[in-house]
Design a protein around this motif. Structure first.
Motif, short mmCIF file in Angstrom:
data_model
loop_
_atom_site.label_atom_id
_atom_site.label_comp_id
_atom_site.label_asym_id
_atom_site.label_seq_id
_atom_site.Cartn_x
_atom_site.Cartn_y
_atom_site.Cartn_z
N GLY A 36 -7.87 13.65 -16.49
CA GLY A 36 -8.53 12.40 -16.14
C GLY A 36 -7.62 11.46 -15.37
O GLY A 36 -8.02 10.83 -14.39
N ASP A 37 -6.36 11.38 -15.80
CA ASP A 37 -5.39 10.56 -15.08
C ASP A 37 -5.14 11.12 -13.68
O ASP A 37 -4.98 10.36 -12.72
N ALA A 38 -5.10 12.44 -13.56
CA ALA A 38 -4.91 13.06 -12.24
C ALA A 38 -6.10 12.75 -11.33
O ALA A 38 -5.92 12.46 -10.14
N MET A 39 -7.31 12.79 -11.90
CA MET A 39 -8.50 12.44 -11.09
C MET A 39 -8.44 10.99 -10.64
O MET A 39 -8.80 10.66 -9.51
N ALA A 40 -7.97 10.11 -11.52
CA ALA A 40 -7.85 8.70 -11.15
C ALA A 40 -6.83 8.53 -10.03
O ALA A 40 -7.07 7.78 -9.07
N SER A 41 -5.70 9.23 -10.13
CA SER A 41 -4.70 9.15 -9.06
C SER A 41 -5.24 9.69 -7.74
O SER A 41 -5.01 9.10 -6.68
N ALA A 42 -5.96 10.79 -7.81
CA ALA A 42 -6.56 11.34 -6.59
C ALA A 42 -7.58 10.36 -6.01
O ALA A 42 -7.66 10.19 -4.79
N GLY A 43 -8.34 9.70 -6.88
CA GLY A 43 -9.31 8.70 -6.42
C GLY A 43 -8.63 7.53 -5.73
O GLY A 43 -9.13 7.02 -4.72
N VAL A 44 -7.49 7.11 -6.26
CA VAL A 44 -6.73 6.02 -5.64
C VAL A 44 -6.26 6.44 -4.25
O VAL A 44 -6.37 5.68 -3.28
N ILE A 45 -5.76 7.65 -4.14
CA ILE A 45 -5.27 8.14 -2.85
C ILE A 45 -6.42 8.26 -1.85
O ILE A 45 -6.34 7.76 -0.72
N ILE A 46 -7.49 8.91 -2.26
CA ILE A 46 -8.64 9.10 -1.36
C ILE A 46 -9.26 7.75 -0.98
O ILE A 46 -9.52 7.49 0.20
N GLY A 47 -9.48 6.92 -1.98
CA GLY A 47 -10.05 5.60 -1.70
C GLY A 47 -9.17 4.76 -0.80
O GLY A 47 -9.65 4.10 0.12
N GLY A 48 -7.87 4.80 -1.06
CA GLY A 48 -6.94 4.04 -0.24
C GLY A 48 -6.94 4.50 1.21
O GLY A 48 -6.90 3.68 2.14
N LEU A 49 -7.00 5.80 1.41
CA LEU A 49 -7.03 6.33 2.78
C LEU A 49 -8.32 5.96 3.50
O LEU A 49 -8.31 5.58 4.67
N ILE A 50 -9.44 6.05 2.78
CA ILE A 50 -10.72 5.68 3.39
C ILE A 50 -10.73 4.21 3.76
O ILE A 50 -11.13 3.83 4.87
N SER A 94 0.82 -1.21 0.00
CA SER A 94 0.00 0.00 0.00
C SER A 94 0.85 1.26 0.00
O SER A 94 0.43 2.29 -0.53
N ILE A 95 2.05 1.19 0.56
CA ILE A 95 2.95 2.36 0.53
C ILE A 95 3.33 2.69 -0.91
O ILE A 95 3.28 3.85 -1.31
N TRP A 96 3.68 1.67 -1.69
CA TRP A 96 4.03 1.91 -3.09
C TRP A 96 2.83 2.40 -3.90
O TRP A 96 2.98 3.19 -4.83
N MET A 97 1.64 1.94 -3.56
CA MET A 97 0.43 2.42 -4.23
C MET A 97 0.25 3.91 -3.98
O MET A 97 0.01 4.68 -4.91
N PHE A 98 0.41 4.35 -2.73
CA PHE A 98 0.27 5.76 -2.42
C PHE A 98 1.37 6.60 -3.06
O PHE A 98 1.12 7.70 -3.56
N ILE A 99 2.59 6.07 -3.09
CA ILE A 99 3.70 6.81 -3.71
C ILE A 99 3.46 6.96 -5.22
O ILE A 99 3.58 8.07 -5.75
N SER A 100 3.12 5.87 -5.89
CA SER A 100 2.92 5.96 -7.34
C SER A 100 1.70 6.82 -7.69
O SER A 100 1.73 7.58 -8.66
N ALA A 101 0.64 6.73 -6.91
CA ALA A 101 -0.54 7.58 -7.16
C ALA A 101 -0.21 9.05 -6.92
O ALA A 101 -0.66 9.92 -7.66
N SER A 102 0.60 9.33 -5.92
CA SER A 102 0.99 10.72 -5.64
C SER A 102 1.86 11.29 -6.74
O SER A 102 1.67 12.43 -7.17
N VAL A 103 2.82 10.49 -7.23
CA VAL A 103 3.66 10.94 -8.34
C VAL A 103 2.81 11.16 -9.58
O VAL A 103 2.95 12.18 -10.29
N GLY A 104 1.89 10.24 -9.87
CA GLY A 104 1.00 10.41 -11.01
C GLY A 104 0.14 11.65 -10.90
O GLY A 104 -0.05 12.38 -11.87
N LEU A 105 -0.37 11.91 -9.71
CA LEU A 105 -1.21 13.09 -9.50
C LEU A 105 -0.42 14.37 -9.75
O LEU A 105 -0.86 15.25 -10.51
#
Length: 113
Positions: A41-55, A3-14
Protein backbone atom coordinates in the motif's frame (compact mmCIF):
# COMPACT_ATOMS: atom_id res chain seq x y z
CA UNK A 1 13.27 22.75 -5.85
CA UNK A 2 10.62 21.25 -3.53
CA UNK A 3 9.24 19.03 -6.27
CA UNK A 4 12.66 17.44 -6.78
CA UNK A 5 12.74 16.31 -3.15
CA UNK A 6 9.17 15.03 -3.48
CA UNK A 7 10.16 12.85 -6.44
CA UNK A 8 13.33 11.64 -4.70
CA UNK A 9 11.55 10.70 -1.47
CA UNK A 10 8.66 9.03 -3.33
CA UNK A 11 11.14 7.06 -5.46
CA UNK A 12 13.09 5.89 -2.40
CA UNK A 13 9.82 4.92 -0.69
CA UNK A 14 8.66 3.02 -3.77
CA UNK A 15 11.89 1.06 -4.14
CA UNK A 16 12.24 0.21 -0.43
CA UNK A 17 8.60 -0.82 0.05
CA UNK A 18 8.61 -3.00 -3.06
CA UNK A 19 11.91 -4.60 -2.09
CA UNK A 20 10.76 -5.42 1.45
CA UNK A 21 7.16 -6.27 0.56
CA UNK A 22 8.02 -8.58 -2.31
CA UNK A 23 10.84 -10.15 -0.33
CA UNK A 24 8.47 -11.14 2.48
CA UNK A 25 5.44 -12.11 0.41
CA UNK A 26 5.98 -15.88 0.74
CA UNK A 27 5.79 -15.87 4.54
CA UNK A 28 2.72 -17.60 5.99
CA UNK A 29 2.38 -15.77 9.31
CA UNK A 30 -0.60 -13.43 9.42
CA UNK A 31 1.42 -10.61 10.99
CA UNK A 32 3.92 -10.75 8.14
CA UNK A 33 1.07 -10.85 5.61
CA UNK A 34 -0.37 -7.71 7.21
CA UNK A 35 3.03 -6.00 7.05
CA UNK A 36 3.41 -6.98 3.39
CA UNK A 37 0.00 -5.51 2.57
CA UNK A 38 0.99 -2.34 4.38
CA UNK A 39 4.26 -2.08 2.43
CA UNK A 40 2.53 -2.71 -0.89
CA UNK A 41 0.00 0.00 0.00
CA UNK A 42 2.84 2.39 0.79
CA UNK A 43 4.49 1.49 -2.52
CA UNK A 44 1.23 2.24 -4.35
CA UNK A 45 1.03 5.59 -2.59
CA UNK A 46 4.61 6.41 -3.61
CA UNK A 47 3.89 5.41 -7.19
CA UNK A 48 0.76 7.58 -7.11
CA UNK A 49 2.82 10.56 -5.91
CA UNK A 50 5.32 10.05 -8.73
CA UNK A 51 2.68 9.57 -11.42
CA UNK A 52 0.51 12.40 -10.15
CA UNK A 53 3.47 14.72 -9.83
CA UNK A 54 4.59 14.03 -13.38
CA UNK A 55 1.09 14.56 -14.77
CA UNK A 56 0.70 17.83 -12.87
CA UNK A 57 4.20 18.95 -13.85
CA UNK A 58 3.67 18.38 -17.58
CA UNK A 59 -0.04 19.15 -17.97
CA UNK A 60 -0.99 21.39 -15.06
CA UNK A 61 -4.02 19.15 -14.46
CA UNK A 62 -4.21 19.43 -10.64
CA UNK A 63 -7.36 17.30 -10.33
CA UNK A 64 -5.23 14.19 -10.83
CA UNK A 65 -3.97 14.41 -7.21
CA UNK A 66 -7.33 13.74 -5.48
CA UNK A 67 -8.29 11.19 -8.14
CA UNK A 68 -5.15 9.14 -7.52
CA UNK A 69 -5.55 9.55 -3.76
CA UNK A 70 -9.06 8.06 -3.84
CA UNK A 71 -7.92 5.23 -6.12
CA UNK A 72 -5.03 4.33 -3.82
CA UNK A 73 -7.29 4.44 -0.75
CA UNK A 74 -9.79 2.15 -2.49
CA UNK A 75 -7.08 -0.39 -3.38
CA UNK A 76 -5.73 -0.36 0.18
CA UNK A 77 -9.25 -0.87 1.55
CA UNK A 78 -9.73 -3.89 -0.71
CA UNK A 79 -6.52 -5.43 0.58
CA UNK A 80 -7.53 -4.74 4.17
CA UNK A 81 -10.92 -6.35 3.61
CA UNK A 82 -9.29 -9.45 2.21
CA UNK A 83 -6.95 -9.65 5.21
CA UNK A 84 -9.86 -9.31 7.64
CA UNK A 85 -11.76 -12.10 5.86
CA UNK A 86 -8.73 -14.35 6.15
CA UNK A 87 -8.34 -13.58 9.83
CA UNK A 88 -12.00 -14.41 10.42
CA UNK A 89 -11.70 -17.70 8.51
CA UNK A 90 -8.42 -18.74 10.13
CA UNK A 91 -8.90 -21.36 12.84
CA UNK A 92 -5.18 -22.02 13.39
CA UNK A 93 -4.38 -19.66 16.28
CA UNK A 94 -0.59 -19.63 15.88
CA UNK A 95 -1.05 -17.23 12.97
CA UNK A 96 -0.05 -19.64 10.22
CA UNK A 97 -2.36 -20.77 7.46
CA UNK A 98 -2.55 -24.49 6.87
CA UNK A 99 -4.29 -24.59 3.52
CA UNK A 100 -5.35 -21.00 2.90
CA UNK A 101 -2.99 -18.57 1.24
CA UNK A 102 -3.73 -14.87 1.28
CA UNK A 103 -2.16 -13.87 -2.02
CA UNK A 104 -3.51 -16.65 -4.21
CA UNK A 105 -6.65 -16.57 -6.31
CA UNK A 106 -9.79 -17.79 -4.65
CA UNK A 107 -11.15 -21.12 -5.80
CA UNK A 108 -14.58 -20.25 -4.45
CA UNK A 109 -14.29 -22.41 -1.33
CA UNK A 110 -12.98 -19.71 1.01
CA UNK A 111 -11.83 -16.12 0.95
CA UNK A 112 -8.12 -16.79 1.58
CA UNK A 113 -7.21 -19.28 -1.14
Amino acid sequence: MGSIWMFISASVGLVMNLYLGLGLRKEDHINVKSAVLHMIGDAMASAGVIIGGLIILFTGWNIVDPILSVLIAFLIALGFGRMENCKADNRNFNGRYTERKLFRKSNGNNSCS
